[in-house]
Design a protein around this motif. Structure first.
Motif, short mmCIF file in Angstrom:
data_model
loop_
_atom_site.label_atom_id
_atom_site.label_comp_id
_atom_site.label_asym_id
_atom_site.label_seq_id
_atom_site.Cartn_x
_atom_site.Cartn_y
_atom_site.Cartn_z
N ASN A 71 46.81 1.90 46.19
CA ASN A 71 46.56 3.22 46.81
C ASN A 71 45.20 3.78 46.38
O ASN A 71 44.44 4.31 47.20
CB ASN A 71 47.66 4.22 46.43
CG ASN A 71 48.98 3.89 47.11
OD1 ASN A 71 49.00 3.19 48.12
ND2 ASN A 71 50.08 4.36 46.54
N THR A 73 42.64 2.11 45.32
CA THR A 73 41.56 1.31 45.90
C THR A 73 41.31 1.73 47.34
O THR A 73 40.16 1.88 47.78
CB THR A 73 41.92 -0.20 45.84
OG1 THR A 73 42.25 -0.52 44.49
CG2 THR A 73 40.77 -1.07 46.30
N GLU A 74 42.41 1.93 48.06
CA GLU A 74 42.29 2.35 49.46
C GLU A 74 41.52 3.67 49.57
O GLU A 74 40.62 3.82 50.40
CB GLU A 74 43.69 2.51 50.04
CG GLU A 74 43.75 2.44 51.54
CD GLU A 74 45.19 2.54 52.04
OE1 GLU A 74 45.44 3.39 52.89
OE2 GLU A 74 46.04 1.78 51.54
N LYS A 75 41.86 4.61 48.69
CA LYS A 75 41.18 5.92 48.71
C LYS A 75 39.69 5.74 48.39
O LYS A 75 38.84 6.39 49.00
CB LYS A 75 41.82 6.86 47.69
CG LYS A 75 43.11 7.49 48.18
CD LYS A 75 43.68 8.42 47.13
CE LYS A 75 45.10 8.80 47.49
NZ LYS A 75 45.83 9.38 46.36
N SER A 76 39.41 4.88 47.42
CA SER A 76 38.01 4.66 47.02
C SER A 76 37.21 4.03 48.14
O SER A 76 36.06 4.41 48.40
CB SER A 76 37.95 3.75 45.79
OG SER A 76 38.25 4.47 44.65
N VAL A 77 37.83 3.07 48.81
CA VAL A 77 37.14 2.39 49.91
C VAL A 77 36.81 3.40 51.01
O VAL A 77 35.70 3.43 51.56
CB VAL A 77 38.00 1.22 50.45
CG1 VAL A 77 37.45 0.70 51.76
CG2 VAL A 77 38.06 0.10 49.41
N THR A 78 37.78 4.28 51.31
CA THR A 78 37.55 5.32 52.33
C THR A 78 36.41 6.24 51.91
O THR A 78 35.52 6.56 52.70
CB THR A 78 38.84 6.15 52.54
OG1 THR A 78 39.91 5.24 52.79
CG2 THR A 78 38.72 7.13 53.68
N LEU A 79 36.46 6.66 50.65
CA LEU A 79 35.42 7.57 50.13
C LEU A 79 34.04 6.92 50.20
O LEU A 79 33.07 7.54 50.67
CB LEU A 79 35.76 7.94 48.68
CG LEU A 79 34.84 8.94 48.00
CD1 LEU A 79 35.11 10.35 48.52
CD2 LEU A 79 35.03 8.91 46.49
N GLY A 81 33.10 4.53 52.10
CA GLY A 81 32.73 4.37 53.51
C GLY A 81 32.09 5.65 54.04
O GLY A 81 31.07 5.63 54.75
N LYS A 82 32.69 6.77 53.67
CA LYS A 82 32.20 8.08 54.10
C LYS A 82 30.79 8.32 53.53
O LYS A 82 29.88 8.72 54.26
CB LYS A 82 33.18 9.14 53.61
CG LYS A 82 33.03 10.51 54.24
CD LYS A 82 34.13 11.44 53.76
CE LYS A 82 33.56 12.47 52.82
NZ LYS A 82 34.57 13.30 52.17
N GLN A 85 28.09 6.21 55.12
CA GLN A 85 27.65 6.74 56.41
C GLN A 85 26.64 7.88 56.22
O GLN A 85 25.66 7.98 56.96
CB GLN A 85 28.85 7.24 57.23
CG GLN A 85 29.65 6.13 57.90
CD GLN A 85 28.77 5.19 58.70
OE1 GLN A 85 27.92 5.60 59.49
NE2 GLN A 85 28.94 3.89 58.49
N THR A 99 28.39 -1.09 48.70
CA THR A 99 29.46 -0.38 47.99
C THR A 99 30.18 -1.33 47.04
O THR A 99 30.29 -2.53 47.31
CB THR A 99 30.50 0.21 48.98
OG1 THR A 99 31.04 -0.85 49.75
CG2 THR A 99 29.90 1.27 49.87
#
Lengths: 160, 325
Positions: A71, A73-79, A81-82, A85, A99
């Motif tokens: 979980n 890791t998923e949050k970190s990847v999203t962050l 990614g943001k 951008q 990243t």
């Protein structure tokens, strides 16, 4: 002569490491880099997110621990990614914004950030300042305070 | 031989070897180990084939509060040797700790204590014991019972007054404290925190005369400095022994208003804002080098100890000065 050219090529390609977490101060650090360096040629940025894994003592089972890490890791990847951008929109070429997510149970986050700085040969490390209370800094330490003392052979930007 | 095969008569005979006749129960029951609430006084539990005769629950008191009963920690007698043991059942707890206005995640982990017991096996500065699994598969620790006084009990008993204490007893206590810091350094060097360093978690073993650290099942979620909270605990202990107890602003206000009036905000503890850290203002004969260490734990501190080595280096210098004077 060839050696000199290689050296020049390396020095031209400035590598900036931005260590982030979900805090507002980290967001400010990313925006600062975007504003300050975005659009200029010759810069590469690595956005680093360290997941400070609490360790086995904090979980009932190993499965629970794995789910927690997944979980986080998923949050970190999203962050990341943001933030990636944001940097691309500020003018960084896509291939120049990298990243990294690192899961570890470090004794010190600063040491881990500086080991990445060393491995990636970054000339600059950027962190946000969290504005911790004195008590909090005393009990649990402060990355921004420690990194400016411990860093060698690089510049540190602590973004307010 | 598995003690679970012992008859009740055999167990009662074994009990009679170690217990005064008036305390021997008429009958005993071997209880399952899965639930500590179901294990009572005079029951038998069998762990690793050894029958233990269960006595009282242990208690823990702090800050003048009534002693709190720890139902998961029971005193027991090893019926094969007669030795007193502490049986510590798994009591998993995840909670928010509140200290100095800060809230942080903590956990009580039987796994951590089992791991440290293994790490410190054979050392005189840590409680000794082993872990096993209860019938539900959780870590249950079988600990030696340490006969002796806690550090705070020892401190209170020494000296007629602070000056007498400081010049005649403190140098010895300081050496003992340095040994305690070295024990914590051993844990840190092996990647482990103590998690709850307090003066009542330090017991001077009356057999060896050496302080043993107990209770290392706590863990806290650390951020930048993994060992910061442990260093805070060591600082509290040092301030406590140097002051021959905690010096609070309330006490000074009532009993020594002149001393109270000399204090500023810079002189108080960085976390406990009613405790005085600048003890030189209270006891002027405290050497500057020692007071400087204490002030690392005050609100005026600009630099904090990052590790036990830094603290040990400063303490070493102070010890030389204190012992030489």
């Amino acid at each position: 002569m060839k050696k000199i050219l290689e050296t020049e090529s390396k020095t031209r390609d400035k590598h900036i490491l931005v260590a982030v977490d979900p805090s507002e101060s980290s967001k400010r650090a990313v925006l600062y880099v975007a504003d300050f360096v975005g659009g200029f040629p010759g810069f590469t940025v690595t956005l680093l997110s360290i997941i400070n894994e609490p360790g086995e003592d904090f979980f009932e089972t190993d499965d629970e621990r794995k789910i927690w890490i997944s979980n986080a890791t998923e949050k970190s990847v999203t962050l990341l990614g943001k933030y990636r951008q944001i940097l691309i929109q500020s003018g960084f070429p896509e291939e120049k914004v990298k990243t990294r997510v690192c899961v570890d149970a470090p004794g010190s986050l600063t040491e881990l950030i500086l080991s990445f700085q060393c491995d990636l040969n970054c000339c600059t490390v950027v962190v946000g300042r969290h504005h911790k209370s004195k008590t909090e800094e005393f009990l649990f330490g402060s990355i921004s305070s420690r990194i400016i003392h411990d860093a060698k052979n690089c510049a540190i930007w602590v973004v307010e | 031989m598995n003690a679970i095969n012992y008859t009740e008569q055999e167990l009662l005979q074994m009990i009679s070897l170690w217990i005064p006749p008036e305390r021997i129960p008429r009958k005993v029951m071997i209880k399952d180990t899965a639930n500590f609430f179901r294990v009572d006084y005079d029951d038998i539990v069998v762990l690793k084939g050894i029958p233990y005769f269960v006595r009282n629950n242990e208690r823990e008191g702090r800050f003048g509060m009534e002693d709190e009963q720890k139902f998961w920690v029971k005193r027991a007698i090893d019926l094969l040797t007669g030795r007193v043991k502490i049986l510590k059942w798994a009591f998993k707890e995840r909670y928010k700790s509140r200290i100095g206005g800060l809230v942080f995640d903590c956990v009580r982990s039987p796994l951590k204590e089992a791991r440290i017991l293994k790490l410190v096996r054979g050392r005189e500065d840590f409680v000794q014991g082993e872990s096993t699994k209860d019938s539900a598969g959780n870590f249950l620790r079988i600990l030696d019972y340490i006969r002796g006084k806690t550090l705070d009990e020892t401190v209170q008993l020494k000296g007629k007054n602070h000056e007498d204490f400081f010049f005649n007893h403190y140098p010895g206590l300081l050496s003992e404290f340095i040994a305690i810091v070295k024990s914590i350094k051993f844990l840190h060097d092996n990647g482990e925190k103590h998690g709850d360093i307090r003066r009542d978690h330090l017991i001077k073993d009356s057999r060896t005369g050496i302080y043993r650290l107990i209770d290392f099942d706590y863990n806290y979620l650390h951020y930048e400095n993994k060992f910061g909270y442990d260093l805070f605990g060591l600082g509290n202990v040092l301030i406590h022994i140097t002051g021959r107890g905690d010096i609070t602003t309330q006490d000074l206000l009532h009993n020594a208003p002149d001393k109270f009036s000399r204090l500023t905000e810079d002189d108080i503890n960085i976390v406990f804002h009613n405790r005085v850290t600048n003890l030189k203002k209270i006891y002027p004969y405290i050497p500057e080098s020692l007071n400087r260490i204490l002030m690392h734990f005050s609100t005026s501190a600009r630099v904090y100890y990052n590790n036990t080595m830094e603290l040990l280096e400063d303490l070493g210098e102070v010890r030389e000065g204190v012992l030489a004077s």
